[in-house]
Every structure is written in structure tokens, then in C-alpha cells.
Design a protein around this motif. Structure first.
Motif: not given
Length: 257
Positions: A201-206
Motif C-alpha cells: 500500500k505504501i508503494i502504490i500510494g507513493s
């Protein structure tokens, strides 16, 4: 200067104004059909009833038919960015021209002034916007609030890396690849030390600030308008950008996760 030379000079002046308007718009992220329509309308407003333009993301060909041999000019577009404010202002100037409010000389000065303006937000403002939007996208993709701050940090760091590498590297692909690589590496590091929970989720948002959303939209709109060359080329550019982002993340996940 006799009458024939005066007409010829006016034709060249009309072409210069149209090409300047087209250059500003295509360099600022406008759609191909919008650029062609604006150039044609400007030429018509100044008396050039027969004009033809062919616009691609990397060049503009424009011609005006007259009693003399057809005048044609080609300009090369080597740099492109996203500045929709410039597109809006160029459209506003073209509307003033079609309304008869600006002379040829006034229109040229207006476009020249617009070309020299740099109204993009400062690097700090862009980084803050990218960081906050990364956290918001992470929440939108059903991430937990625990990961909001990590996503904000990683998104801002990745955007800084992207801008930095874009300035020192000539190939856009590598700056996007390295920017996403930094995002993946930072996400893995934060999760490893316990400051983050869901790395996906952190990667997708970033990575969302790096996604070529406008490019994809323009590609589809150009294809729908019948501009197949421009639509396919923009679509290919968007595909390469998406591939670079995915490759950068894949390298991190392959070696560290």
C-alpha cells in the motif's frame, strides 16, 4: 516595399504567430487536436482562409496557401512538460484574436510574453504536493492510517529523486526508473524497522505522483479525434513510463523482499 512583398511578409508574420502559439501549447501538455484547431483559427482570423497544420508531440508543420507558392514551415519540439495554466492562457489569447481584439503584432508580443513566463510551482511546493497526495492515494487504496506518514515521506523522497535524476540524466526512462527504485527501497526500509505496516500500500500510494495520467488521457483523446500518430506515440510514451516505474519497484521486490 511593394504590395506583393507586404502580403508575403504578412503571411510569414501570421505563420510565426500560429507556430509560436502551437509551440507553447504542445510543450505545455495540450492535446494535438486542440493545438491544430487553435492554429487554424488564429490563421483564419488574420485572413488566411487556406491553412494546414500537422502536429505531433515532436514537431509542427504549418502552411498557408496564397497566390504565390504555398508557404510551409517546420519547427522541432524537443522539450515537453505539463503546464495547463499556459495552455489556458494560450487559448484565452487565441479567443481574443478571433474576436478581433488583438492585432498581429500584439498577438505575437502576447504569445512571446507567455512563452517566457515560468509559472510552475516551486520545487518545495511540488514535493509537498507529491508527498501529501501519496498519503491520500494510499488511504484511497484502502491502506491503514498507520502507513499514512510513511507514505507521505516515501512519496516526497521518491519525487525528489525523480526530479534530481531528471536534471542530470538525458533519458527520461532512467529518471522514472530510479525514482521508483528509491520509492521501493525506502518503503522496504521503513517496513523493516517497524515504521510501516503494509509495504504494498505504501508503494502504490507513493508511485502515483509519477504515473503519467495526463499523457494517457491525451493519448486516448487524440485517438478518438482521429490523430492516430500522436495518439499512438503518446500512448507508447505513457507505456514506457509505466514500465520504468514498474521495473524500478520490481528490482527492489526481487532483491529485498
Amino acid at each position: 516595399m511593394n504590395e506583393q512583398e507586404a502580403i508575403q511578409q504578412e503571411t510569414y508574420d501570421i505563420m510565426e504567430v500560429c507556430l509560436l502559439a502551437g509551440r507553447i501549447m504542445i510543450q505545455s501538455g495540450a492535446e494535438t487536436y486542440r493545438v491544430e484547431d487553435t492554429m487554424t483559427r488564429i490563421a483564419y482570423a488574420y485572413g488566411a482562409r487556406e491553412s494546414h497544420c500537422y502536429v505531433t508531440p515532436t514537431g509542427i508543420i504549418f502552411s498557408i496557401e496564397s497566390s504565390e507558392p504555398t508557404k510551409t514551415k517546420l519547427i522541432r519540439i524537443s522539450e515537453r512538460t505539463i503546464d495547463l495554466r499556459k495552455v489556458t492562457r494560450a487559448n484565452s489569447i487565441s479567443r481574443q484574436i478571433t474576436a478581433g481584439e488583438l492585432s498581429l503584432e500584439q498577438a505575437y508580443r502576447a504569445f512571446k510574453t507567455l512563452q517566457g513566463q515560468n509559472e510552475t510551482y516551486s520545487l518545495g511546493a511540488q514535493v509537498v504536493a507529491a508527498a501529501i497526495s501519496s498519503g491520500c492515494f494510499m488511504i484511497m487504496f484502502r491502506g491503514s492510517w498507520i502507513d499514512f506518514i510513511p507514505a507521505v515521506f516515501v512519496g516526497g523522497l521518491g519525487f525528489i529523486a525523480y526530479i534530481y535524476f531528471q536534471r542530470i540524466l538525458e533519458v527520461k526512462f532512467f529518471s522514472e526508473f530510479l525514482g521508483s527504485f528509491v520509492i521501493g527501497l525506502a518503503s522496504f526500509g521503513l517496513v523493516s524497522i517497524g515504521l510501516g505496516d503494509q509495504i504494498d500500500k505504501i508503494i502504490i500510494g507513493s508511485v502515483m505522483p509519477l504515473v503519467p495520467g495526463l499523457l494517457l488521457t491525451n493519448a486516448v483523446r487524440d485517438l478518438m479525434a482521429g490523430h492516430l500518430v500522436s495518439g499512438i506515440s503518446k500512448g507508447a510514451e505513457a507505456f514506457l513510463t509505466a514500465f520504468a516505474i514498474g521495473a524500478g519497484i520490481a528490482v527492489v521486490l526481487s532483491f529485498f523482499v
